[in-house]
Design an enzyme around this catalytic site. Structure first.
Site, PDB file in Angstrom:
ATOM      1  N   ASP A   1       6.987  -4.006  14.627  1.00 41.04           N
ATOM      2  CA  ASP A   1       6.586  -4.310  13.259  1.00 41.04           C
ATOM      3  C   ASP A   1       5.820  -5.619  13.305  1.00 41.04           C
ATOM      4  OD1 ASP A   1       6.333  -4.284  10.518  1.00 41.04           O
ATOM      5  OD2 ASP A   1       8.430  -4.699  10.088  1.00 41.04           O
TER       6      ASP A   1
ATOM      7  N   HIS B   1      14.893  -2.866   4.541  1.00 39.55           N
ATOM      8  CA  HIS B   1      13.785  -1.994   4.116  1.00 39.55           C
ATOM      9  C   HIS B   1      14.231  -0.539   4.328  1.00 39.55           C
ATOM     10  CE1 HIS B   1       9.956  -0.735   2.910  1.00 39.55           C
ATOM     11  NE2 HIS B   1       9.203  -1.161   3.904  1.00 39.55           N
TER      12      HIS B   1
ATOM     13  N   THR C   1       4.276   1.697  -0.079  1.00 34.12           N
ATOM     14  CA  THR C   1       5.383   1.798  -1.032  1.00 34.12           C
ATOM     15  C   THR C   1       4.878   2.133  -2.427  1.00 34.12           C
ATOM     16  OG1 THR C   1       6.718   0.232   0.245  1.00 34.12           O
ATOM     17  CG2 THR C   1       7.340   0.579  -2.054  1.00 34.12           C
TER      18      THR C   1
ATOM     19  N   SER D   1       5.851 -11.990   8.941  1.00 33.50           N
ATOM     20  CA  SER D   1       6.074 -11.336   7.656  1.00 33.50           C
ATOM     21  C   SER D   1       5.510 -12.172   6.521  1.00 33.50           C
ATOM     22  CB  SER D   1       7.576 -11.109   7.441  1.00 33.50           C
ATOM     23  OG  SER D   1       8.113 -10.267   8.437  1.00 33.50           O
ATOM     24  N   MET D   2       5.357 -11.531   5.357  1.00 31.45           N
ATOM     25  CA  MET D   2       4.900 -12.264   4.179  1.00 31.45           C
ATOM     26  C   MET D   2       5.860 -13.401   3.874  1.00 31.45           C
ATOM     27  SD  MET D   2       3.470  -9.306   1.573  1.00 31.45           S
ATOM     28  CE  MET D   2       4.474  -7.941   2.146  1.00 31.45           C
TER      29      MET D   2
ATOM     30  N   GLN E   1      11.843   2.677   4.356  1.00 31.82           N
ATOM     31  CA  GLN E   1      11.026   2.848   5.557  1.00 31.82           C
ATOM     32  C   GLN E   1      11.793   3.632   6.613  1.00 31.82           C
ATOM     33  OE1 GLN E   1       7.727   1.973   6.326  1.00 31.82           O
ATOM     34  NE2 GLN E   1       8.223   3.304   8.060  1.00 31.82           N
TER      35      GLN E   1
ATOM     36  N   ARG F   1      10.414  -4.232  -5.213  1.00 30.17           N
ATOM     37  CA  ARG F   1       9.987  -4.794  -3.926  1.00 30.17           C
ATOM     38  C   ARG F   1       9.992  -6.302  -4.120  1.00 30.17           C
ATOM     39  NH1 ARG F   1       7.007  -2.673   0.493  1.00 30.17           N
ATOM     40  NH2 ARG F   1       5.606  -4.144   1.513  1.00 30.17           N
TER      41      ARG F   1
ATOM     42  N   ARG G   1       6.592   8.547   4.101  1.00 30.76           N
ATOM     43  CA  ARG G   1       7.075   7.612   3.090  1.00 30.76           C
ATOM     44  C   ARG G   1       7.083   8.288   1.719  1.00 30.76           C
ATOM     45  NH1 ARG G   1       6.778   2.111   3.548  1.00 30.76           N
ATOM     46  NH2 ARG G   1       7.647   2.215   1.437  1.00 30.76           N
TER      47      ARG G   1
ATOM     48  N   THR H   1       0.847  -1.194   0.000  1.00 32.53           N
ATOM     49  CA  THR H   1       0.000   0.000   0.000  1.00 32.53           C
ATOM     50  C   THR H   1       0.881   1.243   0.000  1.00 32.53           C
ATOM     51  OG1 THR H   1      -1.776  -1.106   1.220  1.00 32.53           O
ATOM     52  CG2 THR H   1      -1.795   1.299   1.213  1.00 32.53           C
TER      53      THR H   1
ATOM     54  N   CYS I   1       5.666   0.600  10.985  1.00 35.87           N
ATOM     55  CA  CYS I   1       5.680   0.842   9.535  1.00 35.87           C
ATOM     56  C   CYS I   1       4.383   0.419   8.856  1.00 35.87           C
ATOM     57  CB  CYS I   1       6.884   0.166   8.896  1.00 35.87           C
ATOM     58  SG  CYS I   1       6.823  -1.632   8.852  1.00 35.87           S
ATOM     59  N   LEU I   2       3.486  -0.256   9.587  1.00 40.00           N
ATOM     60  CA  LEU I   2       2.173  -0.657   9.088  1.00 40.00           C
ATOM     61  C   LEU I   2       2.284  -1.707   7.969  1.00 40.00           C
ATOM     62  CD1 LEU I   2       0.385   2.834   8.962  1.00 40.00           C
ATOM     63  CD2 LEU I   2       0.541   1.236  10.867  1.00 40.00           C
TER      64      LEU I   2
END
Length: 334
Positions: free
Chosen positions: A243, A166, A91, A247-248, A169, A139, A310, A89, A283-284
């Site tokens: 954070d 990152h 980035t 993570s993904m 960020q 990314r 950002r 979103t 950092c959402l």
């Protein structure tokens, strides 16, 4: 207890020319930093003066364009190729809107459009994009993909996020703290959570800028284990940061990770151990188990200013890498 202390040897710039939200000139500033043509894969490759210059350009653009209403088409006629292997979103929005606001043309490429190293070799992709665009933001899952792109491209490559780092960020976080505190030097930042790419990037930059770093991670297979007690990490700190704990790409580990991170949620109780002027960053996107609503939506939370920055910091970075622009506003007080 592990605490990464900053070094006074990194004091490279005057810190007398910018107060929080108030510009003032004390003496003429001679700008000697030129980053044009550089790539931005990790903050490890940038010294204190260079990081400060990017933040200065970012603050300058924000002041001129947001607060003064100026149109500053520094990237008119230029284009950026945006490669996204992972969803995003902030980035995507910050890069697309920022590049357009500067007069340039952003081109968004999904995995279906460009599958790095599969439909076409990464070497060929790097060479093709070098002839079609002026800069690439990628990314990716693996940091090695960025290194491969950078090796074969003749244009700058920006790390929009990788498994290791990152850095864009961190630029937003630093500008947010600069605006809030008026200066970065002497702050203490406490990381409470997973040893991930954001933390790695903090470690590559904070000591250079005179910021102390404390880290608390659980006792499990994290790459970075310095403290295990969140309260100990939070004590006397100016900035509390966390954070995502999952993570993904780590979805299968979610149940175990939530168990491992039990007790790591940042609350007002955590904040009561910090310095009187403590603030919170994330950092959402945020999950409730990481930080509760009392902190997340409080006046201590800078997360939405951080998210907006950002945009201004990616704009500042792209201007630095593509032009020799000299800021029109006084240097920040670092």
């Amino acid at each position: 207890m592990f605490m990464l202390k900053s070094s006074k040897s990194y004091s490279l710039l005057s810190n007398k020319c910018f107060q929080s939200r108030n510009f003032r000139v004390n003496r003429p500033i001679l700008n000697t930093v030129n980053l044009k043509g550089r790539s931005f894969l990790t903050l490890k490759d940038y010294n204190a003066e260079e990081i400060q210059h990017i933040l200065w350009v970012s603050a300058d653009l924000k002041h001129r364009m947001k607060h003064m209403g100026e149109y500053v088409p520094l990237l008119q006629g230029k284009s950026i190729a945006m490669i996204f292997e992972k969803r995003s979103t902030r980035t995507r929005m910050s890069t697309e809107t920022g590049f357009s606001l500067l007069g340039g043309h952003p081109c968004f490429l999904t995995p279906q459009d460009i599958h790095l190293g599969v439909n076409e070799s990464t070497t060929d992709t790097a060479r093709v994009l070098s002839g079609l665009a002026d800069i690439v933001l990628a990314r990716v899952y693996s940091h090695s993909s960025l290194e491969h792109l950078d090796k074969d491209a003749s244009i700058p490559i920006i790390n929009g996020l990788s498994d290791l780092y990152h850095p864009i960020q961190i630029l937003a976080d630093l500008l947010t703290l600069q605006e809030h505190y008026g200066s970065l030097r002497g702050l203490t930042l406490s990381w409470i959570g997973d040893g991930n790419n954001v933390l790695h990037s903090f470690m590559m930059s904070l000591a250079k800028l005179g910021i102390d770093l404390k880290v608390a991670t659980p006792k499990f297979g994290s790459k970075l284990q310095f403290l295990t007690d969140p309260a100990e990490a939070a004590r006397d700190s100016n900035v509390l940061v966390t954070d995502t704990w999952v993570s993904m790409g780590q979805e299968e580990e979610k149940k175990k990770r939530l168990q491992d991170f039990h007790g790591y949620q940042i609350t007002m109780q955590t904040g009561s151990l910090a310095a009187p002027d403590w603030t919170f960053l994330h950092c959402l996107p945020r999950k409730a188990e990481e930080v509760n609503d009392d902190v997340f939506y409080s006046s201590r939370s800078l997360v939405f200013k951080e998210a907006e920055n950002r945009k201004w910091t990616i704009m500042g970075l792209m201007v630095c890498l593509l032009t020799d622009y000299k800021p029109q506003t006084p240097k920040l007080r670092f």
